[in-house]
Design a protein around this motif. Structure first.
Motif, PDB file in Angstrom:
ATOM      1  N   CYS A  60      46.475  30.306  34.187  1.00  0.00           N
ATOM      2  CA  CYS A  60      47.725  30.417  34.923  1.00  0.00           C
ATOM      3  C   CYS A  60      48.766  31.050  34.013  1.00  0.00           C
ATOM      4  N   VAL A  61      49.479  32.055  34.523  1.00  0.00           N
ATOM      5  CA  VAL A  61      50.494  32.766  33.754  1.00  0.00           C
ATOM      6  C   VAL A  61      51.814  32.694  34.517  1.00  0.00           C
ATOM      7  N   LEU A  62      52.812  32.094  33.887  1.00  0.00           N
ATOM      8  CA  LEU A  62      54.113  31.902  34.517  1.00  0.00           C
ATOM      9  C   LEU A  62      54.924  33.197  34.491  1.00  0.00           C
ATOM     10  N   PHE A  63      55.469  33.564  35.656  1.00  0.00           N
ATOM     11  CA  PHE A  63      56.396  34.686  35.766  1.00  0.00           C
ATOM     12  C   PHE A  63      57.682  34.158  36.395  1.00  0.00           C
ATOM     13  N   SER A  64      58.551  33.630  35.537  1.00  0.00           N
ATOM     14  CA  SER A  64      59.760  32.947  35.999  1.00  0.00           C
ATOM     15  C   SER A  64      60.695  33.886  36.751  1.00  0.00           C
ATOM     16  N   ASN A  65      61.301  33.340  37.798  1.00  0.00           N
ATOM     17  CA  ASN A  65      62.359  34.027  38.546  1.00  0.00           C
ATOM     18  C   ASN A  65      61.932  35.389  39.079  1.00  0.00           C
ATOM     19  N   THR A  66      60.684  35.444  39.514  1.00  0.00           N
ATOM     20  CA  THR A  66      60.205  36.623  40.233  1.00  0.00           C
ATOM     21  C   THR A  66      60.307  36.303  41.724  1.00  0.00           C
ATOM     22  N   HIS A  67      59.186  36.137  42.408  1.00  0.00           N
ATOM     23  CA  HIS A  67      59.266  35.797  43.831  1.00  0.00           C
ATOM     24  C   HIS A  67      59.942  34.441  44.035  1.00  0.00           C
ATOM     25  N   THR A  68      59.656  33.500  43.156  1.00  0.00           N
ATOM     26  CA  THR A  68      60.309  32.190  43.141  1.00  0.00           C
ATOM     27  C   THR A  68      60.587  31.827  41.685  1.00  0.00           C
ATOM     28  N   PRO A  69      61.371  30.777  41.436  1.00  0.00           N
ATOM     29  CA  PRO A  69      61.670  30.413  40.053  1.00  0.00           C
ATOM     30  C   PRO A  69      60.443  30.094  39.204  1.00  0.00           C
ATOM     31  N   GLY A  70      59.395  29.519  39.828  1.00  0.00           N
ATOM     32  CA  GLY A  70      58.220  29.132  39.053  1.00  0.00           C
ATOM     33  C   GLY A  70      56.936  29.749  39.546  1.00  0.00           C
ATOM     34  N   SER A  71      56.989  30.984  40.028  1.00  0.00           N
ATOM     35  CA  SER A  71      55.759  31.654  40.476  1.00  0.00           C
ATOM     36  C   SER A  71      54.799  31.848  39.298  1.00  0.00           C
ATOM     37  N   GLN A  72      53.521  31.618  39.559  1.00  0.00           N
ATOM     38  CA  GLN A  72      52.509  31.870  38.547  1.00  0.00           C
ATOM     39  C   GLN A  72      51.402  32.739  39.135  1.00  0.00           C
ATOM     40  N   ALA A  73      50.910  33.643  38.311  1.00  0.00           N
ATOM     41  CA  ALA A  73      49.738  34.435  38.662  1.00  0.00           C
ATOM     42  C   ALA A  73      48.514  33.752  38.057  1.00  0.00           C
ATOM     43  N   VAL A  74      47.341  34.047  38.629  1.00  0.00           N
ATOM     44  CA  VAL A  74      46.092  33.465  38.130  1.00  0.00           C
ATOM     45  C   VAL A  74      45.224  34.605  37.605  1.00  0.00           C
ATOM     46  N   TYR A  75      44.984  34.585  36.306  1.00  0.00           N
ATOM     47  CA  TYR A  75      44.144  35.579  35.647  1.00  0.00           C
ATOM     48  C   TYR A  75      42.712  35.044  35.624  1.00  0.00           C
ATOM     49  N   VAL A  76      41.778  35.834  36.133  1.00  0.00           N
ATOM     50  CA  VAL A  76      40.395  35.384  36.269  1.00  0.00           C
ATOM     51  C   VAL A  76      39.461  36.409  35.642  1.00  0.00           C
ATOM     52  N   ASN A  77      38.567  35.942  34.805  1.00  0.00           N
ATOM     53  CA  ASN A  77      37.582  36.806  34.172  1.00  0.00           C
ATOM     54  C   ASN A  77      36.418  37.035  35.139  1.00  0.00           C
ATOM     55  N   THR A  78      36.192  38.292  35.523  1.00  0.00           N
ATOM     56  CA  THR A  78      35.128  38.638  36.461  1.00  0.00           C
ATOM     57  C   THR A  78      34.189  39.655  35.823  1.00  0.00           C
ATOM     58  N   GLU A  79      33.146  40.022  36.567  1.00  0.00           N
ATOM     59  CA  GLU A  79      32.190  41.001  36.049  1.00  0.00           C
ATOM     60  C   GLU A  79      32.803  42.391  35.905  1.00  0.00           C
ATOM     61  N   VAL A  80      33.920  42.639  36.586  1.00  0.00           N
ATOM     62  CA  VAL A  80      34.564  43.949  36.488  1.00  0.00           C
ATOM     63  C   VAL A  80      35.842  43.888  35.660  1.00  0.00           C
ATOM     64  N   GLY A  81      36.046  42.812  34.948  1.00  0.00           N
ATOM     65  CA  GLY A  81      37.224  42.677  34.104  1.00  0.00           C
ATOM     66  C   GLY A  81      38.165  41.598  34.613  1.00  0.00           C
ATOM     67  N   THR A  82      39.428  41.688  34.219  1.00  0.00           N
ATOM     68  CA  THR A  82      40.418  40.674  34.578  1.00  0.00           C
ATOM     69  C   THR A  82      40.993  40.941  35.959  1.00  0.00           C
ATOM     70  N   ALA A  83      40.795  39.991  36.859  1.00  0.00           N
ATOM     71  CA  ALA A  83      41.424  40.036  38.178  1.00  0.00           C
ATOM     72  C   ALA A  83      42.651  39.139  38.141  1.00  0.00           C
ATOM     73  N   VAL A  84      43.746  39.614  38.729  1.00  0.00           N
ATOM     74  CA  VAL A  84      44.982  38.832  38.738  1.00  0.00           C
ATOM     75  C   VAL A  84      45.382  38.545  40.179  1.00  0.00           C
ATOM     76  N   ILE A  85      45.382  37.266  40.541  1.00  0.00           N
ATOM     77  CA  ILE A  85      45.852  36.819  41.848  1.00  0.00           C
ATOM     78  C   ILE A  85      47.355  36.627  41.741  1.00  0.00           C
ATOM     79  N   LEU A  86      48.117  37.351  42.558  1.00  0.00           N
ATOM     80  CA  LEU A  86      49.559  37.456  42.379  1.00  0.00           C
ATOM     81  C   LEU A  86      50.372  36.389  43.086  1.00  0.00           C
ATOM     82  N   GLY A  87      49.814  35.703  44.088  1.00  0.00           N
ATOM     83  CA  GLY A  87      50.719  35.008  44.993  1.00  0.00           C
ATOM     84  C   GLY A  87      51.550  36.073  45.686  1.00  0.00           C
ATOM     85  N   ASP A  88      52.879  35.956  45.608  1.00  0.00           N
ATOM     86  CA  ASP A  88      53.749  36.960  46.227  1.00  0.00           C
ATOM     87  C   ASP A  88      54.636  37.664  45.203  1.00  0.00           C
ATOM     88  N   ILE A  89      54.232  37.679  43.948  1.00  0.00           N
ATOM     89  CA  ILE A  89      54.999  38.423  42.941  1.00  0.00           C
ATOM     90  C   ILE A  89      55.100  39.884  43.345  1.00  0.00           C
TER      91      ILE A  89
END
Length: 261
Positions: A179-208
């Motif tokens: 989990c990677v915190l991106f403060s004060n983007t879409h919300t004050p405490g929005s976090q993206a989820v970095y996931v290691n996959t077979e094709v590299g790092t996938a990042v689930i954004l939420g609504d950033i």
């Protein structure tokens, strides 16, 4: 030792009709049309060892989205239920031991009570903002709480409180999942989820960001944010670090990764 790898599956758990103005900051777009978008969760399945992880849980119910939050049409179908979406992958809600919530808006945190065996991973700053949002009482949409649903937040604080794990910044949740915190983007405490996959790092954004090409590649922030510069820097950082970028309201991703990423 090499990080564990995961396979990601998009889960459609509802649908909403929204304006294209949400895609561009301050609504600086000539496109005033409306479009159907999916309400999505993401299922993370380990390829090595470990247990499945769910990211986000969709909305509480379609009628509430419209009448409480003052929004446009929202839809659901039996096949879009979290229970059925998980069943498509041979799972039940009781099999999910970890739920990561990118943020606590109504369309991401409305299904938490279905997961009696799960811990809920939330940024502390996000829960504080959701519990006591800074908002004018005269705002006639957003449920009086900037799209945080008071029922969702009340359930997180009690009765689900013993299952909640609050983060204060970046943290590895499982090998290959961070989990990677991106403060004060879409919300004050929005976090993206970095996931290691077979094709590299996938990042689930939420609504950033809402659209990869417009928001990430072209650097045009989306419509809803707390700090414009923080949002721009977040998008730039994600662009540099991600091999695959996954926003949460894009039917193209549902089609592209129907069989998993």
């Amino acid at each position: 030792m090499e990080k564990c790898k995961w396979k990601l599956y998009p889960l459609v758990v509802g649908e909403a009709v929204v304006g294209q103005v949400l895609d561009v900051f301050w609504s600086l777009t000539r496109d005033k049309s409306q479009v159907d978008v999916p309400i999505m969760a993401w299922l993370l399945m380990p390829l090595d060892q470990g247990e499945p992880i769910l990211v986000d849980t969709g909305f509480r119910d379609a009628e509430r989205c419209q009448h409480v939050h003052g929004l446009g049409p929202h839809r659901t179908k039996p096949e879009w239920s979290l229970e059925q979406q998980l069943a498509n992958h041979g799972l039940t809600p009781k099999d999910i031991k970890t739920v990561i919530l990118t943020h606590l808006h109504y369309d991401h945190a409305g299904g938490c009570t279905q997961f009696s065996n799960a811990k809920f991973i939330i940024q502390r700053s996000e829960l504080k903002a959701a519990a006591a949002p800074v908002v004018s009482p005269h705002l006639d949409f957003g449920g009086g709480a900037l799209f945080y649903d008071r029922k969702d937040i009340a359930e997180i604080v009690d009765p689900l409180w013993s299952q909640v794990e609050l983060l204060e910044g970046d943290e590895e949740i499982a090998p290959g999942v961070q989990c990677v915190l991106f403060s004060n983007t879409h919300t004050p405490g929005s976090q993206a989820v970095y996931v290691n996959t077979e094709v590299g790092t996938a990042v689930i954004l939420g609504d950033i960001a809402r659209k990869v090409d417009l928001n990430i590649n072209q650097g045009i922030p989306p419509g809803l944010f707390y700090d414009l510069e923080a949002t721009y820097r977040a998008m730039n950082k994600i662009k540099k670090e991600a091999n695959v970028i996954l926003p949460s309201h894009d039917y193209e991703l549902v089609k592209k990764y129907e069989n998993g990423l």
